[in-house]
Design a protein around this motif. Structure first.
Motif, PDB file in Angstrom:
ATOM      1  N   THR A 213       0.857  -1.178   0.000  1.00 57.50           N
ATOM      2  CA  THR A 213       0.000   0.000   0.000  1.00 57.50           C
ATOM      3  C   THR A 213       0.896   1.231   0.000  1.00 57.50           C
ATOM      4  OG1 THR A 213      -1.650  -1.241   1.249  1.00 57.50           O
ATOM      5  CG2 THR A 213      -1.882   1.161   1.210  1.00 57.50           C
ATOM      6  N   PRO A 214       0.795   2.103  -1.015  1.00 55.47           N
ATOM      7  CA  PRO A 214       1.793   3.169  -1.217  1.00 55.47           C
ATOM      8  C   PRO A 214       2.098   4.015   0.005  1.00 55.47           C
ATOM      9  CG  PRO A 214       0.344   3.032  -3.112  1.00 55.47           C
ATOM     10  CD  PRO A 214      -0.214   2.085  -2.097  1.00 55.47           C
ATOM     11  N   HIS A 215       1.103   4.405   0.786  1.00 55.82           N
ATOM     12  CA  HIS A 215       1.349   5.315   1.905  1.00 55.82           C
ATOM     13  C   HIS A 215       2.203   4.683   3.003  1.00 55.82           C
ATOM     14  CE1 HIS A 215      -2.032   7.422   0.000  1.00 55.82           C
ATOM     15  NE2 HIS A 215      -1.537   8.504   0.559  1.00 55.82           N
ATOM     16  N   TYR A 216       2.324   3.355   3.009  1.00 53.99           N
ATOM     17  CA  TYR A 216       3.031   2.665   4.095  1.00 53.99           C
ATOM     18  C   TYR A 216       4.269   1.918   3.603  1.00 53.99           C
ATOM     19  CZ  TYR A 216      -1.427   3.868   6.055  1.00 53.99           C
ATOM     20  OH  TYR A 216      -2.529   4.585   6.442  1.00 53.99           O
ATOM     21  N   MET A 217       4.671   2.154   2.361  1.00 49.53           N
ATOM     22  CA  MET A 217       5.835   1.477   1.793  1.00 49.53           C
ATOM     23  C   MET A 217       7.134   2.116   2.260  1.00 49.53           C
ATOM     24  SD  MET A 217       5.093   0.739  -2.203  1.00 49.53           S
ATOM     25  CE  MET A 217       3.906  -0.470  -2.771  1.00 49.53           C
ATOM     26  N   SER A 218       8.114   1.277   2.545  1.00 43.81           N
ATOM     27  CA  SER A 218       9.461   1.789   2.805  1.00 43.81           C
ATOM     28  C   SER A 218      10.075   2.258   1.495  1.00 43.81           C
ATOM     29  CB  SER A 218      10.320   0.682   3.410  1.00 43.81           C
ATOM     30  OG  SER A 218      10.509  -0.357   2.464  1.00 43.81           O
ATOM     31  N   PRO A 219      11.111   3.093   1.544  1.00 46.84           N
ATOM     32  CA  PRO A 219      11.765   3.516   0.297  1.00 46.84           C
ATOM     33  C   PRO A 219      12.239   2.339  -0.548  1.00 46.84           C
ATOM     34  CG  PRO A 219      12.495   4.892   2.117  1.00 46.84           C
ATOM     35  CD  PRO A 219      11.676   3.797   2.725  1.00 46.84           C
ATOM     36  N   GLU A 220      12.813   1.325   0.098  1.00 46.66           N
ATOM     37  CA  GLU A 220      13.302   0.180  -0.679  1.00 46.66           C
ATOM     38  C   GLU A 220      12.160  -0.620  -1.279  1.00 46.66           C
ATOM     39  OE1 GLU A 220      13.634  -0.983   3.792  1.00 46.66           O
ATOM     40  OE2 GLU A 220      13.831   0.797   2.536  1.00 46.66           O
ATOM     41  N   GLN A 221      11.020  -0.642  -0.598  1.00 44.69           N
ATOM     42  CA  GLN A 221       9.862  -1.339  -1.156  1.00 44.69           C
ATOM     43  C   GLN A 221       9.297  -0.567  -2.343  1.00 44.69           C
ATOM     44  OE1 GLN A 221       6.817  -2.145   1.729  1.00 44.69           O
ATOM     45  NE2 GLN A 221       5.662  -3.487   0.384  1.00 44.69           N
ATOM     46  N   ALA A 222       9.251   0.757  -2.243  1.00 47.39           N
ATOM     47  CA  ALA A 222       8.761   1.572  -3.353  1.00 47.39           C
ATOM     48  C   ALA A 222       9.625   1.408  -4.597  1.00 47.39           C
ATOM     49  CB  ALA A 222       8.717   3.042  -2.935  1.00 47.39           C
TER      50      ALA A 222
END
Length: 336
Positions: A213-222
């Motif tokens: 879910t975009p609002h809760y993604m870490s930078p590495e996950q994004a």
């Protein structure tokens, strides 16, 4: 009405079930009789006489959730059913199965267990205990904030559950308010391991594809990189930020804009977004939100220790609740 023997929908005016020929109970006359939706009917047929499906509780992007009761034990249950259009996709069926498999391997007071998994014509479902305290999303509906001590206790309990998952090779990857539930005593329970990555699973999606879910993604996950438990620590930092201020640290017109901010922009300090947040808790939140995973708490358990230390310093009554699942019962250490 539904046949008590096979669960098939049959008009109440008929004396016997059209499928199994069982005798139908007599009901008081009603002005109209409307059949339920096909998803509910399919679930009742698939569960047969083992569970009594009561009603739909809600729906999300991937599945619907129904309230049910065990037919013999009379315990309340929640049944999660993959949406029919997704059940036709092999990848989605596999992801749903993996949610059941990943969660079934985890036994922890702050992780929602999977009790059963099943399927039938047009339906695929998993069964969980029904938790009557609602979700963190419910608690924050309408931009409501959570008191600092309560927010710390909720995050500490979620961190304890996630640390257990991490130690067993499972990274959640979708920690958000909808996936933190509460039991009747208000204890936080992490649920929905639908996109969890586990060391005992082969990769389901290609490298470079960001899921979550975009609002809760870490930078590495994004950025679609390989993740470890520190990504879930970042998401817990987002939860804390939102509980205290009423909003997540980053927002945007679309998922790409939000992901860009996670990677490239610094969040507004929580003490600015939510004046009055205790300095000790503010420092914990901002450390969770560090862009580099190396600068965050290295384990979710370290985060839990820091939050428990904050609660102990405050003399908060929430400490007793947040202590629920600690291993060994020793005094919590300070932030590391």
């Amino acid at each position: 009405m539904f046949c008590p023997d096979c669960g098939t929908w049959t008009r109440a005016s008929l004396p016997r079930c059209t499928r199994c020929n069982g005798v139908l109970p007599t009901l008081p006359a009603r002005a109209t009789e409307e059949p339920p939706d096909e998803e509910l009917s399919a679930l009742r047929r698939a569960t047969g006489n083992r569970m009594v499906v009561v009603r739909r509780l809600g729906s999300g992007g991937m599945a619907s959730v129904f309230l049910a009761r065990h037919a013999v034990l009379d315990t309340p249950l929640a049944i999660k059913v993959l949406h029919p259009h997704l059940a036709r996709e092999a990848e989605m069926r596999e992801r749903f199965r993996r949610e059941a498999e990943a969660a079934a391997r985890l036994r922890h007071p702050h992780i929602c267990p999977i009790l059963d998994y099943g399927w039938g014509p047009g339906v695929e479902y998993l069964v969980m205990p029904y938790l009557g305290g609602g979700s963190l999303a419910d608690a924050m509906a309408g931009r409501r904030t959570i008191a600092a001590e309560r927010a710390a206790a909720v995050a500490a309990q979620a961190a304890q559950g996630l640390d257990y998952a991490h130690r067993h090779g499972v990274v959640h990857r979708d920690v958000k308010p909808d996936n933190v539930l509460f039991d009747e005593e208000g204890h936080a329970i992490v649920t929905d391991f639908g996109i969890a990555s586990a060391r005992f699973h082969a990769r389901l999606t290609a490298t470079g594809r960001a899921m979550g879910t975009p609002h809760y993604m870490s930078p590495e996950q994004a950025m679609g990189r390989l993740l470890d438990g520190r990504s879930d620590v970042y998401a817990l930092g987002v939860l804390l930020y939102e509980m205290l201020s009423g909003d997540p640290p980053f927002d945007g017109a679309d998922s790409y804009a939000v992901g860009y901010k996670h990677v490239h922009e610094a969040p507004v300090p929580i003490e600015v977004a939510a004046p009055g947040v205790p300095p000790g808790l503010a420092a914990i939140v901002m450390r969770c939100l560090a862009k580099s995973a190396d600068e965050r708490f290295q384990r979710a358990d370290d985060l839990s220790d820091a939050l428990l230390g904050f609660l102990m310093d405050r003399g908060a009554p929430e400490l007793r609740s947040a202590w629920r699942a600690r291993r060994g019962g020793s005094t919590p250490s300070r932030a590391r």
